[in-house]
Design an enzyme around this catalytic site. Structure first.
Site, mmCIF file in Angstrom:
data_model
loop_
_atom_site.group_PDB
_atom_site.id
_atom_site.type_symbol
_atom_site.label_atom_id
_atom_site.label_comp_id
_atom_site.label_asym_id
_atom_site.label_seq_id
_atom_site.Cartn_x
_atom_site.Cartn_y
_atom_site.Cartn_z
ATOM 1 N N LYS A 1 0.823 -1.214 0.000
ATOM 2 C CA LYS A 1 0.000 0.000 0.000
ATOM 3 C C LYS A 1 0.851 1.256 0.000
ATOM 4 C CE LYS A 1 -4.405 -1.592 1.748
ATOM 5 N NZ LYS A 1 -5.475 -1.427 2.746
ATOM 6 N N LYS B 1 -3.817 -10.863 -7.280
ATOM 7 C CA LYS B 1 -5.122 -11.187 -6.693
ATOM 8 C C LYS B 1 -6.192 -10.197 -7.146
ATOM 9 C CE LYS B 1 -4.778 -8.487 -2.525
ATOM 10 N NZ LYS B 1 -5.038 -8.255 -1.138
ATOM 11 N N LYS C 1 -10.081 -4.690 -5.070
ATOM 12 C CA LYS C 1 -10.948 -3.518 -5.198
ATOM 13 C C LYS C 1 -10.211 -2.347 -5.815
ATOM 14 C CE LYS C 1 -12.818 -4.054 -0.601
ATOM 15 N NZ LYS C 1 -12.873 -3.565 0.747
HETATM 16 P P1 AMP Z 1 -10.655 -6.146 2.211
HETATM 17 O O1 AMP Z 1 -11.414 -5.942 0.960
HETATM 18 O O2 AMP Z 1 -9.209 -5.888 2.051
HETATM 19 O O3 AMP Z 1 -11.273 -5.467 3.391
HETATM 20 O O4 AMP Z 1 -10.768 -7.694 2.466
HETATM 21 C C1 AMP Z 1 -11.897 -8.304 3.013
HETATM 22 C C2 AMP Z 1 -11.716 -9.793 3.072
HETATM 23 O O5 AMP Z 1 -11.685 -10.347 1.753
HETATM 24 C C3 AMP Z 1 -10.411 -10.219 3.740
HETATM 25 O O6 AMP Z 1 -10.665 -11.374 4.526
HETATM 26 C C4 AMP Z 1 -9.525 -10.564 2.588
HETATM 27 O O7 AMP Z 1 -8.552 -11.505 2.940
HETATM 28 C C5 AMP Z 1 -10.506 -11.148 1.580
HETATM 29 N N1 AMP Z 1 -10.027 -10.976 0.197
HETATM 30 C C6 AMP Z 1 -9.703 -9.812 -0.423
HETATM 31 N N2 AMP Z 1 -9.301 -10.040 -1.690
HETATM 32 C C7 AMP Z 1 -9.379 -11.389 -1.885
HETATM 33 C C8 AMP Z 1 -9.108 -12.243 -3.002
HETATM 34 N N3 AMP Z 1 -8.689 -11.764 -4.162
HETATM 35 N N4 AMP Z 1 -9.304 -13.573 -2.834
HETATM 36 C C9 AMP Z 1 -9.745 -14.058 -1.653
HETATM 37 N N5 AMP Z 1 -10.014 -13.312 -0.576
HETATM 38 C C10 AMP Z 1 -9.845 -11.983 -0.674
#
Ligand code: AMP
Length: 336
Positions: free
Chosen positions: A112, A194, A197
């Site tokens: 980040k 990966k 968002k």
């Molecule tokens: P965040 O969007 O960073 O708040 O992530 C929310 C949840 O989604 C967390 O548990 C992340 O580990 C999971 N996550 C985010 N991106 C991925 C992805 N590409 N594949 C699987 N899990 C994800």
């Protein structure tokens, strides 16, 4: 007493299939066996720049997405992080036993910081300590997350043990819960990274609130590998393997079953526009579109007033638990 699971999602960007398959879907699967505490981690979200008006909307949106995914608001505690002040209070105390070198090793921080060169702020650096506070306040047994969060949960365990040793046995040591399949859904436009968002291209992800028609198009445009077999082989066929995992989790069919179903069909079913994996992609596009239709129907059935109520009730329940833990922490440290 029931064991506890705790997890959270940031109210920033568009929640996508990776979030759903890597995290939310597992929360739902575990919710009957565990006391669930699910947080909308807004203080984490502001470690990168957010538009205030949009942030406010996103907080409600995330809570609504939890419910649309199937979290039961009658039993789960669903709340907004910034409304329970124990989170930042405990984070401060944990800061005093966290080494700077430990935070410098965090790969999410490094990523980040690279992405937001103009705003490498102290909150971004301290992000994992706040996450540790989130988890430790609730006597959490299990933390279901995608694999990008493993390092943060590991740090949480280190800090909990360190605190217990230095002061008193206050914290339960939580375990990460990371699915074998789906813990790392890759980008549709680039299977080496990966699904995210904050990806540059909209073709990277399918948002949970994308129109089903948009999702269909994104699947049809997803990159594929050379060759034509539908085969799970992440090393040599990263794109098709990723699509197979998505298909398998959405359709509740095993990867083996899907391989058998499509094996050998590729070239024979090729269409001029869709390329050699056409049949497979067309079917997956349908599966994804149907999933989104059902999901969004549920999402739209909740009004904002109902969500505000859920968050208010959640805040009261969360605060009661968190304050109890914080009291023990303050006593152990000698603050109270
Ligand atoms: P965040 O969007 O960073 O708040 O992530 C929310 C949840 O989604 C967390 O548990 C992340 O580990 C999971 N996550 C985010 N991106 C991925 C992805 N590409 N594949 C699987 N899990 C994800």
């Amino acid at each position: 007493m029931n064991k506890v699971i705790f997890s959270g999602v940031q109210p920033s960007g568009n929640l996508h299939l990776g979030n759903y398959l890597g995290a939310l879907k597992n929360w739902v699967a575990l919710q009957n066996e565990y006391q669930c505490v699910f947080c909308v981690v807004d203080y984490h979200a502001i470690t990168v720049k957010q538009e205030p008006k949009i942030l406010r909307e996103k907080i409600l949106e995330i809570a609504k997405l939890y419910l649309a995914a199937g979290i039961n608001p009658e039993t789960a505690v669903i709340f907004q992080q910034s409304r329970v002040s124990a989170h930042t209070e405990l984070a401060w105390i944990l800061n005093t036993i966290t080494k700077i070198a430990e935070l410098e090793r965090m790969t999410q921080f490094k990523d980040k910081a690279r992405e937001h060169k103009e705003n490498i702020n102290l909150g971004l650096f301290d992000y994992p300590v706040l996450m540790a506070a989130d988890i430790l306040l609730y006597d959490t047994d299990l933390v279901p997350v995608g694999d990008d969060q493993t390092q943060h949960v590991e740090l949480t365990r280190v800090l909990a043990r360190r605190f217990n040793q230095q002061f008193a046995e206050v914290f339960k040591i939580p375990e990460p819960y990371i699915q074998k399949q789906g813990a790392r859904i890759m980008g549709l436009d680039n299977p080496a990274k990966k699904m995210s968002k904050s990806a540059g291209s909209e073709l990277n992800y399918i948002a949970l609130l994308d129109k089903p028609e948009t999702a269909r198009k994104k699947i049809m445009k997803a990159v594929t590998d050379s060759g034509s077999d539908i085969k799970f082989d992440p090393k040599n066929k990263p794109a098709i393997s990723n699509l197979l995992i998505i298909y398998s989790l959405l359709a509740e069919a095993s990867v083996k079953e899907l391989e058998a179903r499509y094996n050998g069909r590729g070239p024979a079913y090729a269409s001029a526009t869709a390329g050699k994996y056409g049949e497979f992609k067309r079917d997956l596009a349908e599966v994804a579109a149907k999933f989104l239709e059902d999901f969004q129907q549920k999402y739209n059935s909740f009004d904002d007033k109902f969500i505000e109520d859920v968050l208010e009730k959640g805040k009261i329940r969360a605060e009661a638990i968190a304050e109890e833990t914080l009291k023990k922490v303050k006593k152990a440290v000698g603050l109270a």
